[in-house]
Design a protein around this motif. Structure first.
Motif, short mmCIF file in Angstrom:
data_model
loop_
_atom_site.label_atom_id
_atom_site.label_comp_id
_atom_site.label_asym_id
_atom_site.label_seq_id
_atom_site.Cartn_x
_atom_site.Cartn_y
_atom_site.Cartn_z
N VAL A 158 -46.26 6.04 -37.32
CA VAL A 158 -45.85 7.34 -36.80
C VAL A 158 -45.08 8.09 -37.88
CG1 VAL A 158 -45.77 6.53 -34.40
CG2 VAL A 158 -43.71 6.44 -35.81
N GLY A 159 -44.91 9.37 -37.69
CA GLY A 159 -44.13 10.16 -38.64
C GLY A 159 -44.52 11.61 -38.58
N MET A 160 -44.34 12.30 -39.70
CA MET A 160 -44.69 13.71 -39.77
C MET A 160 -44.96 14.09 -41.21
SD MET A 160 -41.07 15.58 -39.22
CE MET A 160 -39.72 14.45 -39.12
N THR A 161 -45.71 15.16 -41.38
CA THR A 161 -46.00 15.64 -42.72
C THR A 161 -44.89 16.56 -43.20
OG1 THR A 161 -47.27 17.49 -41.85
CG2 THR A 161 -48.50 15.49 -42.43
N GLY A 162 -44.79 16.66 -44.51
CA GLY A 162 -43.80 17.55 -45.12
C GLY A 162 -44.21 17.85 -46.55
N ASN A 163 -43.51 18.76 -47.19
CA ASN A 163 -43.85 19.15 -48.55
C ASN A 163 -43.37 18.15 -49.60
OD1 ASN A 163 -45.10 21.44 -47.67
ND2 ASN A 163 -43.26 22.69 -47.80
N ALA A 164 -42.37 17.37 -49.28
CA ALA A 164 -41.84 16.40 -50.24
C ALA A 164 -41.36 15.16 -49.49
CB ALA A 164 -40.70 17.00 -51.05
N SER A 165 -41.27 14.06 -50.21
CA SER A 165 -40.79 12.81 -49.64
C SER A 165 -39.68 12.27 -50.52
CB SER A 165 -41.92 11.78 -49.59
OG SER A 165 -42.95 12.20 -48.74
N LEU A 166 -38.93 11.33 -49.97
CA LEU A 166 -37.87 10.67 -50.74
C LEU A 166 -38.32 9.27 -51.10
CD1 LEU A 166 -34.71 11.72 -48.71
CD2 LEU A 166 -35.57 12.70 -50.84
N SER A 167 -38.05 8.89 -52.33
CA SER A 167 -38.33 7.53 -52.79
C SER A 167 -37.10 7.02 -53.51
CB SER A 167 -39.53 7.53 -53.74
OG SER A 167 -39.18 8.08 -54.99
N GLU A 168 -37.14 5.77 -53.96
CA GLU A 168 -35.97 5.26 -54.68
C GLU A 168 -35.75 6.01 -55.99
OE1 GLU A 168 -37.64 1.46 -57.20
OE2 GLU A 168 -36.71 1.10 -55.29
N ALA A 169 -36.78 6.69 -56.48
CA ALA A 169 -36.66 7.48 -57.71
C ALA A 169 -36.20 8.91 -57.42
CB ALA A 169 -37.99 7.50 -58.44
N GLY A 170 -36.09 9.29 -56.15
CA GLY A 170 -35.68 10.65 -55.79
C GLY A 170 -36.79 11.35 -55.03
N ALA A 171 -36.75 12.68 -55.03
CA ALA A 171 -37.75 13.48 -54.31
C ALA A 171 -39.08 13.45 -55.06
CB ALA A 171 -37.26 14.91 -54.16
N ILE A 172 -40.16 13.31 -54.30
CA ILE A 172 -41.50 13.31 -54.88
C ILE A 172 -42.39 14.24 -54.05
CG2 ILE A 172 -41.46 11.05 -56.02
CD1 ILE A 172 -42.63 9.78 -53.54
N GLU A 173 -43.29 14.97 -54.72
CA GLU A 173 -44.20 15.88 -54.04
C GLU A 173 -45.61 15.30 -54.01
OE1 GLU A 173 -43.97 19.86 -55.49
OE2 GLU A 173 -41.79 19.89 -55.40
N ASP A 174 -46.43 15.81 -53.09
CA ASP A 174 -47.81 15.31 -52.92
C ASP A 174 -47.81 13.80 -52.83
OD1 ASP A 174 -48.84 17.90 -53.02
OD2 ASP A 174 -48.82 17.87 -55.21
#
Length: 140
Positions: free
Chosen positions: A94-110
């Motif tokens: 489950v979840g939702m779409t968005g323009n950016a995600s968070l990872s251990e390296a910081g914000a990531i796009e696509d």
């Protein structure tokens, strides 16, 4: 002498010969989890949902996931990517779409970030057809 008349000193009754502060360690308990209760993953580009889910499940080790939270960016192959990722686990994704995600390296796009939660954590899932939440069709 302290304001309240309490003085830190050894007591002959305890027979340990330790200062009072050293004995405090016996009064506290800690809990160590042998099995992780969460695993995270992230990936970019086509197939990012499947790769991020694989990483999150691998981070759980032997723990059985109860729910997988995914936060992918919109993509043309998103539905098939989520379908393939769902074959990796019996837990709902489950979840939702968005323009950016968070990872251990910081914000990531696509990209896609995933958090897999394992027992004893439990989750309830709502499915809505409208992003504003006005029309809830199912509650599981």
């Amino acid at each position: 002498m302290p304001e309240w008349g309490i003085k830190a000193a050894d007591s002959a009754a305890d027979n340990r010969g330790e200062p009072w502060c050293a004995r405090l360690r016996w009064q506290f308990m800690t809990t160590t989890l042998e099995t992780p209760i969460a695993g995270a993953g992230s990936a970019t580009g086509p197939g990012s949902v499947t790769r991020a889910v694989e990483q999150a499940l691998a981070a759980l080790g032997e723990a059985r996931p109860s729910v997988v939270l995914a936060f992918p960016a919109p993509a043309p192959d998103l539905a098939s990517d989520i379908g393939l990722a769902q074959t990796l686990t019996a837990a709902p994704i489950v979840g939702m779409t968005g323009n950016a995600s968070l990872s251990e390296a910081g914000a990531i796009e696509d990209a896609c970030s995933v958090l897999a939660l394992a027992a004893p954590l439990q989750a309830a899932v709502r499915i809505a057809t409208d992003a504003s939440g006005r029309s809830i069709e199912k509650f599981a």
